[in-house]
Each structure stands twice: as structure tokens, then as C-alpha cells.
Design an enzyme around this catalytic site. Structure first.
Site, PDB file in Angstrom:
ATOM      1  CG  LEU A 143      -1.819   1.259   1.366  1.00  0.00           C
ATOM      2  CD1 LEU A 143      -2.791   1.379   0.192  1.00  0.00           C
ATOM      3  CD2 LEU A 143      -2.576   1.233   2.692  1.00  0.00           C
ATOM      4  CB  SER A 148       1.573   7.769  -1.359  1.00  0.00           C
ATOM      5  OG  SER A 148       0.254   7.570  -0.903  1.00  0.00           O
ATOM      6  CD1 TRP A 174       8.482   3.337   3.605  1.00  0.00           C
ATOM      7  CD2 TRP A 174      10.351   2.287   4.241  1.00  0.00           C
ATOM      8  NE1 TRP A 174       9.503   4.257   3.565  1.00  0.00           N
ATOM      9  CE2 TRP A 174      10.671   3.631   3.960  1.00  0.00           C
ATOM     10  CE3 TRP A 174      11.369   1.430   4.657  1.00  0.00           C
ATOM     11  CZ2 TRP A 174      11.961   4.137   4.087  1.00  0.00           C
ATOM     12  CZ3 TRP A 174      12.658   1.929   4.778  1.00  0.00           C
ATOM     13  CH2 TRP A 174      12.936   3.267   4.506  1.00  0.00           C
ATOM     14  CG  LEU A 251      -3.451  -0.327   6.652  1.00  0.00           C
ATOM     15  CD1 LEU A 251      -3.322   1.127   6.233  1.00  0.00           C
ATOM     16  CD2 LEU A 251      -2.073  -0.924   6.875  1.00  0.00           C
ATOM     17  N   GLY A 351      22.445   1.566  32.205  1.00  0.00           N
ATOM     18  CA  GLY A 351      23.674   2.306  32.026  1.00  0.00           C
ATOM     19  C   GLY A 351      24.335   1.979  30.704  1.00  0.00           C
ATOM     20  CD  GLU A 375       0.363  -1.603  10.090  1.00  0.00           C
ATOM     21  OE1 GLU A 375      -0.384  -1.050   9.265  1.00  0.00           O
ATOM     22  OE2 GLU A 375       0.879  -2.715   9.907  1.00  0.00           O
TER      23      GLU A 375
END
Length: 396
Positions: A143, A148, A174, A251, A351, A375
Site C-alpha cells: 500500500l 504516499s 517499506w 490496516l 547504564g 500503521e
């Protein structure tokens, strides 16, 4: 008059006894996934993160299939048909190991499989879902594009008719599992609006390029999908897909898994920090004895348990059929922010040791930077909640 029963001291690992409200079946699923994660994932995931990949993704997919977590909330076609809380618990236990591993399961089940289950033809469902549930086939969900992300309606990927076929051109970015997927669910703009298409791996014109040099979600495989004149038969179209609402509904399912997953990452960081504080000595005492460390543990404890309560309540609403998408946005917005706070605080408790892969806290902290973005970014969910309580959209 009888003496009131004295309450037992709270469990540091489940302070508000959230898991005490689970059904026996839900506890069994929790324990099964938790045991699997402890045995098969936790001992290896730091090395995978260090390497920036999953060395044997198909073997891992088969293990997830045998575990029954792929599409476990879907009905039929080899899927378990488990409840929303049960699925959420699986996501929580997987993300307590690593966000990338939970993402592997979410993309397969809540995105790729859910899209086929919701919008596919009977033949598409029968061809793909049983194999995907078993981990014998891997799917991805295309998607997002390079330009976009938060505004998927502006996608540039196009599908045009050519006789009885469809021809797709565009780029998706992605994409989890993109380079190892047997099938990609690709969303494209058509003359009839946004539609979904099944693009099998190896289709001429379809390539998947691995994204390298990530600093987050490294125990995961991410790709760019490129479609150049990809010709598909008519039956590649998901016939039930209509408009942007179709991918957004998927989604929302994946986003629900993040509500639980973030709670798992937070719990893992808190438990690591508590264990470390009880064993690390400075100035002749364990650092858990110092006031500032106890305050950090208290802050983490509250975030972890409030996240668990949020996830459970949204899951119960979902199991009753009463969960609105804005409530899932609430959970994603709240739980990811809480997990980020816990991870940062846990890193400080460790630490200098906290920056190494000998401990899980910085790995989770880095992963959560991605979880906060995908998402729906933090900003998008904030605006969704603002619109929900004011009735005014601030998106445009």
C-alpha cells in the site's frame, strides 16, 4: 464478624492481575506462544538484529504456521478462528521477543491473509489461505509508496485494463516480507477507484528490492516493490475490494495487533530493567535500592500495566463486536508512546550495558521508533482521536 481476607501482594510481573481475567483457552494460547518465543526466538533474535535480516525466513514461517499464529483470528481455510484477545496475546508474546517478529506475523495474517479473506474470490481464498496459514506460502501487503505514506489516497500506482487483463505500474515502499513473498497484495488506482490485486512472485515486470542499512526492525525483511508493465489476468483482482476503505480496514486489524505488541515490548523492557537493577551493585548496594532507580521502576510499572489494561479492554470490545476503529487508534497511540517511555527508561537503568545487544532494551527502543510510524503515525492517530472527540477533521 469475620476478618476481611487479606489480599496477596501484587505480582511484579502482572501488578494489576490483568492476566488473571483471561479464560483458560486464552491462557493456553498465551503460554504456548510465550514458550515458543522463549525457546525459538529470544536466544536468536539479537543475532538476527545484528545481522540485519532473518537468516531462514521460510523456516521461521513454517514454525509460525505450525504454531498456528498466521491468520489465527480468521475463520476457515486452515485458520484457527481464535478470538481477538487470544490473537492479541499472541502478538504481545511475539513482540516481547522482537517487534520485527510480531510484524512478520501481522503482515502475513492481518494484512495479506485478511485482505484475501475479506475481499478475495472463493478460488483465491482456497488457493492461498490454507498454504499461508501453514507457513508454506508467504504474503506481503503493498500500500505505502515512496511519496504516499499517511495519505494513501494519493498513491501513484495505477492499474489499467488491457482487453481482459490488467496492467500495473508503480512502486511500493517499506513492504515487510516483500522480497520473500510468494504473493503480494498490491493496491492500485483504477478508473473505478482503488482496487486490490494479487501479484504472484516471478510475474514479469515485478521486482522486489531489499531495503538495507536499517537501524530499526532489523530482525525483519523490508523491500521496495517495483511494478513495470505487470500484466495480470482478470482473476488477479480481489473482487470484493472497493475504494480506500478496503486496505484501511486491513490496516486496522494489523494496528490492533500493535496495541498488544507494544504492551509486550514494554513488559520485556521493564522486566529486563527490574532484573538488572536487582543484581547490579554500586556503592555496596544493588541499584534497585536507590530512590531514583525505584522511581524509574515505578514509572515503568504503571506504563506496563496501563498498557495491558488498554489492550485487554479493546480486545474485549472487539470480541463483542463493539470496537470502533478510533478505539484501536487510542490503543495504538497510547501503548506505543508508553512502550517508548519504558524502553528509554529501561535503557537508562542499564547504564552503558544498555547500549549492547547483550540486553534487549536498546533493540526494543530502536524497533519502537518504527512501530510509532507504521500503521499510522503518532500524529495521524492524534488527529483521529481529535476528530473523534470534536467531530471536526483536521486532516485537510
Amino acid at each position: 464478624m469475620s476478618e476481611p481476607r487479606k489480599a496477596a501482594a501484587p505480582d511484579p510481573h502482572d501488578f494489576l492481575a490483568v492476566d488473571g481475567t483471561l479464560s483458560p483457552e486464552e491462557r493456553d494460547i498465551r503460554d504456548t506462544v510465550r514458550d515458543f518465543a522463549a525457546r525459538e526466538l529470544v536466544p536468536r533474535v539479537a543475532d538476527w538484529f545484528d545481522a540485519g535480516t532473518i537468516p531462514d525466513p521460510r523456516g521461521l514461517a513454517k514454525s509460525f504456521g505450525d504454531l498456528g499464529v498466521f491468520g489465527m483470528h480468521l475463520e476457515g481455510y486452515g485458520c484457527a478462528g481464535a478470538g481477538a484477545v487470544a490473537y492479541g496475546l499472541a502478538c504481545r508474546e511475539l513482540e516481547a521477543a522482537d517487534s520485527g517478529l510480531r510484524s512478520f506475523v501481522s503482515v502475513q495474517g492481518s494484512l495479506a491473509m485478511a485482505a484475501i479473506h475479506k475481499f478475495g474470490s472463493e478460488k483465491q481464498k482456497a488457493d492461498w489461505l490454507p498454504r499461508m496459514a501453514a507457513g508454506e506460502a508467504i504474503g506481503c501487503f503493498g500500500l505505502t509508496e515512496p511519496d504516499s505514506g499517511s495519505d494513501p489516497g494519493s498513491m501513484r500506482t495505477r492499474a489499467r485494463r488491457d482487453g481482459s487483463n490488467w496492467v500495473l505500474d508503480g512502486t511500493k515502499m517499506w513492504i515487510t516480507n516483500g522480497s520473500i513473498a510468494d504473493v503480494a497484495v498490491v493496491w492500485a488506482a483504477t478508473d473505478d477507484g482503488i482496487r486490490g490485486f494479487l501479484v504472484p512472485a516471478g510475474t514479469p515486470g515485478f521486482t522486489a528490492n531489499v531495503v538495507h542499512r536499517k537501524l530499526s526492525l532489523r530482525a525483519s525483511i523490508t523491500a521496495e516493490l517495483v511494478l513495470e508493465g505487470v500484466r495480470l489476468p482478470a482473476d488477479a483482482l480481489l473482487p470484493g475490494s472497493r475504494g480506500l476503505g478496503s486496505p484501511l480496514s486491513c490496516l486496522n486489524e494489523a494496528r490492533y495487533g500493535i496495541v498488544w505488541g507494544a504492551a509486550g515490548a514494554a513488559r520485556a523492557c521493564y522486566e529486563a530493567a527490574r532484573d538488572y537493577a536487582l543484581t547490579r551493585e554500586q556503592f555496596g548496594s544493588p541499584i534497585a535500592a536507590f530512590q531514583l532507580t525505584q522511581r524509574k521502576l515505578a514509572d515503568m510499572l504503571v506504563d506496563v500495566n496501563q498498557s495491558a489494561l488498554t489492550a485487554l479492554q479493546i480486545g474485549r470490545l472487539k470480541d463483542r463486536g463493539d470496537c470502533h476503529r478510533d478505539q484501536v487508534s487510542f490503543g495504538k497511540f497510547a501503548n506505543v508512546a508508553a512502550a517508548q517511555r519504558v524502553a528509554r527508561t529501561a535503557r537508562s537503568v542499564h547504564g552503558a550495558n544498555g547500549i549492547t545487544l547483550e540486553y534487549p532494551v536498546l533493540r526494543h527502543m530502536l524497533n519502537l521508533e518504527t512501530v510509532a510510524t507504521y500503521e499510522g503515525t503518532e500524529e495521524i492517530h492524534a488527529l483521529s482521536l481529535g476528530q473523534a472527540v470534536t467531530g471536526i477533521s483536521a486532516f485537510r
